[in-house]
Design a protein around this motif. Structure first.
Motif, PDB file in Angstrom:
ATOM      1  N   ALA A 131      -8.582 -45.796 -56.261  1.00  0.00           N
ATOM      2  CA  ALA A 131      -7.805 -46.937 -57.164  1.00  0.00           C
ATOM      3  C   ALA A 131      -6.207 -46.307 -57.207  1.00  0.00           C
ATOM      4  O   ALA A 131      -6.056 -45.007 -57.583  1.00  0.00           O
ATOM      5  CB  ALA A 131      -8.548 -46.922 -58.569  1.00  0.00           C
ATOM      6  N   TRP A 132      -5.263 -47.172 -57.262  1.00  0.00           N
ATOM      7  CA  TRP A 132      -3.955 -46.959 -57.505  1.00  0.00           C
ATOM      8  C   TRP A 132      -3.305 -47.886 -58.586  1.00  0.00           C
ATOM      9  O   TRP A 132      -4.051 -48.851 -58.968  1.00  0.00           O
ATOM     10  CB  TRP A 132      -3.401 -47.144 -56.115  1.00  0.00           C
ATOM     11  CG  TRP A 132      -3.827 -46.161 -55.322  1.00  0.00           C
ATOM     12  CD1 TRP A 132      -3.304 -44.924 -54.846  1.00  0.00           C
ATOM     13  CD2 TRP A 132      -4.838 -46.259 -54.197  1.00  0.00           C
ATOM     14  NE1 TRP A 132      -3.984 -44.213 -54.013  1.00  0.00           N
ATOM     15  CE2 TRP A 132      -5.010 -45.116 -53.473  1.00  0.00           C
ATOM     16  CE3 TRP A 132      -5.705 -47.197 -53.995  1.00  0.00           C
ATOM     17  CZ2 TRP A 132      -5.864 -44.943 -52.454  1.00  0.00           C
ATOM     18  CZ3 TRP A 132      -6.810 -47.238 -53.035  1.00  0.00           C
ATOM     19  CH2 TRP A 132      -6.791 -46.121 -52.376  1.00  0.00           C
ATOM     20  N   VAL A 133      -2.407 -47.248 -59.352  1.00  0.00           N
ATOM     21  CA  VAL A 133      -1.497 -48.262 -60.117  1.00  0.00           C
ATOM     22  C   VAL A 133      -0.432 -48.858 -59.192  1.00  0.00           C
ATOM     23  O   VAL A 133       0.136 -48.057 -58.309  1.00  0.00           O
ATOM     24  CB  VAL A 133      -0.993 -47.406 -61.293  1.00  0.00           C
ATOM     25  CG1 VAL A 133       0.090 -48.398 -61.929  1.00  0.00           C
ATOM     26  CG2 VAL A 133      -2.022 -47.034 -62.409  1.00  0.00           C
ATOM     27  N   TYR A 134      -0.450 -50.126 -59.086  1.00  0.00           N
ATOM     28  CA  TYR A 134       0.516 -50.942 -58.355  1.00  0.00           C
ATOM     29  C   TYR A 134       1.514 -51.325 -59.607  1.00  0.00           C
ATOM     30  O   TYR A 134       1.343 -52.066 -60.284  1.00  0.00           O
ATOM     31  CB  TYR A 134      -0.021 -51.763 -57.802  1.00  0.00           C
ATOM     32  CG  TYR A 134       1.006 -52.847 -57.071  1.00  0.00           C
ATOM     33  CD1 TYR A 134       1.580 -52.577 -55.853  1.00  0.00           C
ATOM     34  CD2 TYR A 134       1.406 -54.119 -57.560  1.00  0.00           C
ATOM     35  CE1 TYR A 134       2.564 -53.219 -55.289  1.00  0.00           C
ATOM     36  CE2 TYR A 134       2.286 -54.863 -56.854  1.00  0.00           C
ATOM     37  CZ  TYR A 134       2.879 -54.601 -55.814  1.00  0.00           C
ATOM     38  OH  TYR A 134       3.924 -55.208 -55.186  1.00  0.00           O
ATOM     39  N   PHE A 135       2.810 -50.870 -58.897  1.00  0.00           N
ATOM     40  CA  PHE A 135       3.962 -51.201 -60.030  1.00  0.00           C
ATOM     41  C   PHE A 135       5.060 -51.841 -59.237  1.00  0.00           C
ATOM     42  O   PHE A 135       5.493 -51.420 -58.066  1.00  0.00           O
ATOM     43  CB  PHE A 135       4.700 -50.090 -60.675  1.00  0.00           C
ATOM     44  CG  PHE A 135       5.624 -50.206 -61.632  1.00  0.00           C
ATOM     45  CD1 PHE A 135       5.163 -50.519 -62.883  1.00  0.00           C
ATOM     46  CD2 PHE A 135       7.039 -49.765 -61.532  1.00  0.00           C
ATOM     47  CE1 PHE A 135       6.229 -50.716 -63.940  1.00  0.00           C
ATOM     48  CE2 PHE A 135       7.865 -49.792 -62.536  1.00  0.00           C
ATOM     49  CZ  PHE A 135       7.451 -50.444 -63.803  1.00  0.00           C
ATOM     50  N   LEU A 136       5.335 -53.143 -59.742  1.00  0.00           N
ATOM     51  CA  LEU A 136       6.648 -54.159 -58.891  1.00  0.00           C
ATOM     52  C   LEU A 136       7.679 -54.548 -60.037  1.00  0.00           C
ATOM     53  O   LEU A 136       7.443 -54.787 -61.026  1.00  0.00           O
ATOM     54  CB  LEU A 136       5.951 -55.425 -58.615  1.00  0.00           C
ATOM     55  CG  LEU A 136       6.593 -56.510 -57.957  1.00  0.00           C
ATOM     56  CD1 LEU A 136       7.330 -56.029 -56.796  1.00  0.00           C
ATOM     57  CD2 LEU A 136       5.853 -57.705 -57.722  1.00  0.00           C
ATOM     58  N   LEU A 137       8.717 -53.951 -59.401  1.00  0.00           N
ATOM     59  CA  LEU A 137      10.023 -54.471 -59.963  1.00  0.00           C
ATOM     60  C   LEU A 137      10.539 -55.465 -58.978  1.00  0.00           C
ATOM     61  O   LEU A 137      11.284 -54.856 -57.872  1.00  0.00           O
ATOM     62  CB  LEU A 137      10.981 -53.096 -60.412  1.00  0.00           C
ATOM     63  CG  LEU A 137      10.292 -52.336 -61.387  1.00  0.00           C
ATOM     64  CD1 LEU A 137      11.070 -51.022 -61.171  1.00  0.00           C
ATOM     65  CD2 LEU A 137      10.541 -53.050 -62.849  1.00  0.00           C
ATOM     66  N   PRO A 138      10.629 -56.818 -59.007  1.00  0.00           N
ATOM     67  CA  PRO A 138      11.066 -57.587 -57.998  1.00  0.00           C
ATOM     68  C   PRO A 138      12.356 -57.809 -57.759  1.00  0.00           C
ATOM     69  O   PRO A 138      12.752 -58.490 -56.735  1.00  0.00           O
ATOM     70  CB  PRO A 138      10.097 -59.167 -58.512  1.00  0.00           C
ATOM     71  CG  PRO A 138      10.001 -58.938 -59.866  1.00  0.00           C
ATOM     72  CD  PRO A 138      10.009 -57.435 -60.337  1.00  0.00           C
ATOM     73  N   TRP A 139      13.343 -57.627 -58.815  1.00  0.00           N
ATOM     74  CA  TRP A 139      14.604 -57.886 -58.622  1.00  0.00           C
ATOM     75  C   TRP A 139      15.352 -56.883 -59.454  1.00  0.00           C
ATOM     76  O   TRP A 139      15.310 -56.690 -60.712  1.00  0.00           O
ATOM     77  CB  TRP A 139      15.005 -59.167 -59.098  1.00  0.00           C
ATOM     78  CG  TRP A 139      16.335 -59.591 -58.758  1.00  0.00           C
ATOM     79  CD1 TRP A 139      17.039 -59.152 -57.959  1.00  0.00           C
ATOM     80  CD2 TRP A 139      16.982 -60.996 -58.982  1.00  0.00           C
ATOM     81  NE1 TRP A 139      18.444 -59.497 -57.626  1.00  0.00           N
ATOM     82  CE2 TRP A 139      18.140 -60.886 -58.417  1.00  0.00           C
ATOM     83  CE3 TRP A 139      16.391 -62.047 -59.924  1.00  0.00           C
ATOM     84  CZ2 TRP A 139      19.168 -61.773 -58.621  1.00  0.00           C
ATOM     85  CZ3 TRP A 139      17.450 -63.113 -59.874  1.00  0.00           C
ATOM     86  CH2 TRP A 139      18.860 -62.993 -59.342  1.00  0.00           C
ATOM     87  N   LEU A 140      15.862 -55.770 -58.724  1.00  0.00           N
ATOM     88  CA  LEU A 140      16.742 -54.624 -59.263  1.00  0.00           C
ATOM     89  C   LEU A 140      17.959 -54.948 -58.721  1.00  0.00           C
ATOM     90  O   LEU A 140      18.110 -55.517 -57.672  1.00  0.00           O
ATOM     91  CB  LEU A 140      16.126 -53.461 -58.789  1.00  0.00           C
ATOM     92  CG  LEU A 140      14.988 -52.940 -59.546  1.00  0.00           C
ATOM     93  CD1 LEU A 140      14.386 -51.835 -58.874  1.00  0.00           C
ATOM     94  CD2 LEU A 140      15.478 -52.608 -61.086  1.00  0.00           C
ATOM     95  N   THR A 141      19.083 -54.669 -59.741  1.00  0.00           N
ATOM     96  CA  THR A 141      20.232 -55.148 -59.223  1.00  0.00           C
ATOM     97  C   THR A 141      21.372 -54.078 -59.841  1.00  0.00           C
ATOM     98  O   THR A 141      21.110 -53.238 -60.782  1.00  0.00           O
ATOM     99  CB  THR A 141      20.970 -56.505 -59.757  1.00  0.00           C
ATOM    100  OG1 THR A 141      22.291 -56.703 -59.253  1.00  0.00           O
ATOM    101  CG2 THR A 141      20.812 -56.771 -61.091  1.00  0.00           C
ATOM    102  N   ASN A 142      22.499 -53.981 -59.540  1.00  0.00           N
ATOM    103  CA  ASN A 142      23.851 -52.970 -59.787  1.00  0.00           C
ATOM    104  C   ASN A 142      23.098 -51.439 -59.871  1.00  0.00           C
ATOM    105  O   ASN A 142      23.250 -50.785 -60.547  1.00  0.00           O
ATOM    106  CB  ASN A 142      23.891 -53.231 -61.266  1.00  0.00           C
ATOM    107  CG  ASN A 142      24.779 -54.798 -61.590  1.00  0.00           C
ATOM    108  OD1 ASN A 142      25.518 -55.166 -60.714  1.00  0.00           O
ATOM    109  ND2 ASN A 142      24.393 -55.125 -62.645  1.00  0.00           N
ATOM    110  N   GLY A 143      22.437 -51.414 -58.734  1.00  0.00           N
ATOM    111  CA  GLY A 143      22.034 -49.864 -58.158  1.00  0.00           C
ATOM    112  C   GLY A 143      23.236 -48.955 -58.391  1.00  0.00           C
ATOM    113  O   GLY A 143      24.343 -48.987 -57.648  1.00  0.00           O
TER     114      GLY A 143
END
Length: 159
Positions: free
Chosen positions: A65-77
């Motif tokens: 089992a894994w925790v899946y973590f999604l950040l679909p839109w990151l900007t200004n890196g």
């Protein structure tokens, strides 16, 4: 959001910050230029981490089992602290999340689709007002990669 990377390719830095890749004589990426922060770039970040403990999966077919973590839109890196050490280089990246990004159910297999554990995309699309999604998955994460990978389908590159 602030992230610390212990391994990053020039291509990954370009995706996250918009900083152009620097190439050698043969056209191989060997570094990057730190430039002004482009406000029209963005990227998505998917992270898998192990779930610790016994009996974490009720799914009999699952092999972990894994925790899946999604950040679909990151900007200004923006790159922050860069630590040079004998074992490698650590990079700190700060970026802002945005809602939207048209991720939908995503291009990758991250969730079981049936009782047999058949891998597939998320079962429901990420709403256009959401900044992130996190859930426990029995689908094993892909092999780590820090280079460009093609994404099938029509996804929003920038809005």
């Amino acid at each position: 959001m602030t992230f610390t990377f212990f391994q990053a390719s020039p291509e990954l830095i370009e995706i996250m910050t918009g900083s152009p890749v620097y190439f050698d004589y043969a056209g191989n990426p060997i570094g990057f230029d730190s430039c002004s922060i482009p406000c029209n770039s963005g990227f998505a970040l998917e992270v898998w981490t192990d779930v610790l403990g016994e009996d974490v999966c009720e799914d009999e077919a699952a092999e972990g089992a894994w925790v899946y973590f999604l950040l679909p839109w990151l900007t200004n890196g923006m790159l922050g602290d860069v630590e040079l050490a004998g074992e490698g280089v650590n990079l700190e990246l700060t970026a802002a999340t945005r809602a939207g990004g048209k991720w939908g159910t995503g291009p990758y297999d991250v969730q079981a689709q049936d009782a047999a554990g058949t891998p597939g995309p998320m079962l429901t699309p990420l709403d256009s007002t959401c900044h992130r999604r996190m859930f426990i998955s029995s689908v094993e994460p892909p092999e780590p990669s820090t280079t460009y990978l093609p994404v099938a389908g029509e996804y929003c590159m920038a809005s």
